[in-house]
Write an enzyme that holds these catalytic residues in place. Sequence first.
Site, mmCIF file in Angstrom:
data_model
loop_
_atom_site.group_PDB
_atom_site.id
_atom_site.type_symbol
_atom_site.label_atom_id
_atom_site.label_comp_id
_atom_site.label_asym_id
_atom_site.label_seq_id
_atom_site.Cartn_x
_atom_site.Cartn_y
_atom_site.Cartn_z
ATOM 1 N N ASP A 109 -7.047 -30.198 -39.940
ATOM 2 C CA ASP A 109 -8.190 -29.294 -39.823
ATOM 3 C C ASP A 109 -9.451 -30.148 -39.800
ATOM 4 O O ASP A 109 -9.728 -30.868 -40.755
ATOM 5 C CB ASP A 109 -8.164 -28.367 -41.055
ATOM 6 C CG ASP A 109 -9.279 -27.344 -41.011
ATOM 7 O OD1 ASP A 109 -9.619 -26.937 -39.906
ATOM 8 O OD2 ASP A 109 -9.785 -26.983 -42.075
ATOM 9 N N THR B 270 -13.578 -26.131 -35.311
ATOM 10 C CA THR B 270 -14.373 -27.092 -36.087
ATOM 11 C C THR B 270 -14.359 -28.469 -35.439
ATOM 12 O O THR B 270 -15.361 -29.173 -35.454
ATOM 13 C CB THR B 270 -13.824 -27.216 -37.516
ATOM 14 O OG1 THR B 270 -12.410 -27.350 -37.457
ATOM 15 C CG2 THR B 270 -14.143 -26.006 -38.329
ATOM 16 N N ASP C 185 -7.317 -20.140 -40.992
ATOM 17 C CA ASP C 185 -7.842 -20.262 -39.625
ATOM 18 C C ASP C 185 -7.355 -19.103 -38.770
ATOM 19 O O ASP C 185 -8.124 -18.480 -38.033
ATOM 20 C CB ASP C 185 -7.360 -21.578 -38.978
ATOM 21 C CG ASP C 185 -8.336 -22.707 -39.250
ATOM 22 O OD1 ASP C 185 -9.216 -22.488 -40.089
ATOM 23 O OD2 ASP C 185 -8.199 -23.786 -38.655
#
Length: 500
Positions: free
Chosen positions: A9, A42, A349
């Site tokens: 992530d 992101t 997410d």
Amino acid sequence: MGGIVITNDGNCILREVDVSHPTAKSMIELSRAQDEEVGDGTTSVIILAGEMLINAEPFVRTNIHPTVIVRGYNYALQEALEICEKLALVVDVNDVDKMKSLVQSCIGTKFSSRWNDTMIDMALKAVLTVSRAIPMPVGSDSYSQKMEVDIKRYAKVEKIPGGEISDCTVLSGVMFNKDVTHSKMRRRIENPRILLLDSPLEYKKGESQTNVEITDEEDWNTLLKMEEEYVENMCMEIIAFKPDIVITEKGVSDLAQHYFAKANITAFRRLRKTDNNRVARATGATIVSRTDEIREEDIGTGCGLFEMRKIGEEYFAFFEECKDPKACTIILRGGSKDVLNEIERNLSDAMQVVRNVVFDPRLLPGGGATEMAVSVGLRKAGLKLEGIQQGPFLAVGEAMEVIPRTLSQNCGVSVIRTVTQLRAKHAAAYEEAEKTGGEDAFPKCNWGIDGTTGKLVDMEEFGIWEPFSVKIQTIKTAVESACMILRIDDIVSGSKKRGH
């Protein structure tokens, strides 16, 4: 000993990085803002913003003023957003297949992709359970009906080490890590009546230190009796409503436990406020502050089954089979803490993605197709521009190609060939549209890159879509941050003088 984070992530990695350079710090902020705002994209934000800055460097070197570059960038941003608007596809939130393919594109690259189907079903179920329409004032049109999706508060993730990852489930109700207060209480109740309190079921202690002088030994017994009667009255007020389960956020004294056990009531004590709120949402109960204010409608009857279960070493209370619960608990099982943490990040997410679509039900093609369409569109629009702004305007279009380029790099295919072919596909679609529909015609070209084989595929047939809000937020954030960083002339680092 430092902690270990195993993750894919972007935000999570950057959160752990310790940087001292101010520009790098502001870039890390980007990914955090993106994570809080839309929860996905992101990594894309950082890549795009970096690419925008790389493409701005030649202009700065040739002494073009940053304000001019920024103006070109902002103009390109408006154009890019218009292109995205035209590409967007409206989706029905209740269309399960479409939603599944959407979440698939979000967590397909993540660690939990082996258990994709389980993860996708969990994310969908959790978000659709928690979402509820907020009634709008009379007279406003139906489109403005807002959805409230509070994942943070009402979809609790319980991570229990052990078991298989395939054992993860979303309960149609809630669970919490507490055991019953008394061993004689019932551990399984069907269709229970649930009462929620946030007052203590024990004798009130004095706020400050209190001294009582007693002259007669009888008075001492009277004092104890009064305490007992006080607790007994509270219990009787509760028992009068015949609840099966009493849950309080504060303590339950031994005496109260005795009365409850006698009346065949199961009691839980010291439950967290957040857990209590979830139980209230799931079972339809109202949290009562004082025992003398209980009403029949405060009792929750929406739960179908209460059961205590032992998982590993701990006891958990399950409230399941709720009728239309508006809160849920997600149980994650997995081999180790690291695995569980990573799955939780992937799941959050996925839930964010579903939430974004519930808010704004429009989609854009994934796999670098949107970025390529924007890039080709900007290149076309840039030809109409004149003067010094044309360079920066076209630079944004070039920067957009970084996403398909990275995708093809990750598959290990020839980057130049793949990106050129993709660009040719989109350019051909533009020419085709101009022939048939004149100058302003807009082609819907959904061709992108398959992230595993690196071949060009039509995203519509391949079924990879991304939420409109995520893409838009990514492009906006990247361009705006690049503009902000370009405007910086110098970095002055001040250090405080000691002794002042």
